[in-house]
Design an enzyme around this catalytic site. Sequence first.
Site, mmCIF file in Angstrom:
data_model
loop_
_atom_site.group_PDB
_atom_site.id
_atom_site.type_symbol
_atom_site.label_atom_id
_atom_site.label_comp_id
_atom_site.label_asym_id
_atom_site.label_seq_id
_atom_site.Cartn_x
_atom_site.Cartn_y
_atom_site.Cartn_z
ATOM 1 N N SER A 108 0.858 -1.190 0.000
ATOM 2 C CA SER A 108 0.000 0.000 0.000
ATOM 3 C C SER A 108 0.890 1.234 0.000
ATOM 4 C CB SER A 108 -0.842 -0.016 1.262
ATOM 5 O OG SER A 108 -1.305 1.276 1.557
ATOM 6 N N SER A 109 0.367 2.351 -0.499
ATOM 7 C CA SER A 109 1.170 3.575 -0.504
ATOM 8 C C SER A 109 1.328 4.160 0.903
ATOM 9 C CB SER A 109 0.550 4.611 -1.442
ATOM 10 O OG SER A 109 -0.766 4.893 -1.053
ATOM 11 N N CYS A 110 0.578 3.635 1.891
ATOM 12 C CA CYS A 110 0.718 4.194 3.249
ATOM 13 C C CYS A 110 1.961 3.675 3.967
ATOM 14 C CB CYS A 110 -0.533 3.943 4.073
ATOM 15 S SG CYS A 110 -0.686 2.233 4.522
ATOM 16 N N TYR A 137 -1.328 -0.709 10.318
ATOM 17 C CA TYR A 137 -1.500 -1.355 9.013
ATOM 18 C C TYR A 137 -0.207 -1.241 8.198
ATOM 19 C CZ TYR A 137 -3.396 -1.931 4.251
ATOM 20 O OH TYR A 137 -3.639 -2.333 2.965
ATOM 21 N N LYS A 141 2.314 -4.152 6.538
ATOM 22 C CA LYS A 141 2.667 -4.219 5.112
ATOM 23 C C LYS A 141 4.187 -4.131 4.914
ATOM 24 C CE LYS A 141 -1.310 -4.724 3.052
ATOM 25 N NZ LYS A 141 -1.572 -5.957 2.293
ATOM 26 N N HIS A 180 -13.108 3.608 2.256
ATOM 27 C CA HIS A 180 -12.190 4.668 1.824
ATOM 28 C C HIS A 180 -13.021 5.817 1.252
ATOM 29 C CE1 HIS A 180 -9.022 1.516 1.963
ATOM 30 N NE2 HIS A 180 -8.351 2.535 2.422
#
Length: 325
Positions: A108-110, A137, A141, A180
């Site tokens: 994920s980009s987070c 989270y 990841k 989201h």
Amino acid sequence: MKITDKIYVAGHTGLVGSAIIRLLKKKGYLQIVTRSSEELDLRDQKLVNEFFETEQPQYVFLAAAKVGGIMANQTYPADFIYDNLAIQNNIIHSAYKHSVEKLLFLGSSCIYPKNAPQPIEEDYLMTGVLEPTNDAYAIAKIAGIKMCQAYHRQYGSRFISVMPTNLYGQGDNYNLQNAHVLPALLRKFHEAKLNKDATVTVWGTGKPRREFLHVDDAAMACYFLMQRYESPEIINVGSGLDYTIKEMATTIKKITNYPGNIIFDEAKPDGTPRKLLNIDKIRALGWKAVIDLEEGLASTYNNFEKNYFYYTNQTESRNGTIVYV
Ligand code: GDP
């Protein structure tokens, strides 16, 4: 990946997994293996190992995860870190033990630092502190990425890690508590139109910027990378364009034909100020997104409207529980 190879798509009922299944079926793949979360609890190491022993898949798309929007991440950090670590540990280790040819892990980009320079290059991983609303989270990841890299280094496993930007499209989660932003706004504006409400409330200041990618583009990217990308280094997948939340709310107001006004609830969190991925690496390999955001949103809205009862009932029953996407 030959047409007769056995391919396991973990998380096949979720947004990304279901898009990968649609694509593989369209391409004519003959042996696609799936299990629902009722049939196989991916957090259970023994069950996952038995599943790999029985099915012996050759390729694995690891799209199973507990995911959610900003409020869900803020409210249930323990579930997000525990479930995701367990799911990915079990699948990645079983894939190694049962000699899977290749595995694609979806991140994920987070995972990138909250204040990373923009657009975010792959090298910025672990160069700063994370956004606190979804750090549990993100850490799960990041552990998944490091695990794929460690198995590559120690055992030569062909495990690759792909970092998609914020995704939307058919099969999304429309539960307002844990969705989201785009599915949440599509539902809010749609229901406000039906109820003839004078206003729609959008969370935060409207100023954060987000990049969005249609899930069918993301599925194409995963398919492309499964065939073409061998490096253990992470690779970003995005559209290359970002917008403010206010701009997105205005676009969705137009798409849903809602005549009322937009108000902002500044008591709700903004999250990270901007999250735009640098996509030079995947562009250089020859992939780019093809679905225009407004067209993608219009078709997503059409699908949501047609399946309104399915989406709203399905997501209500998922409230606060695991959503495998
Ligand atoms: P994020 O990208 O991890 O921050 O996750 P989200 O997609 O949940 O939120 C993106 C941005 O949209 C944040 O700044 C939110 O505050 C904002 N936003 C505005 N209205 C909503 C809404 O109704 N639901 C969600 N999830 N976010 C919203």
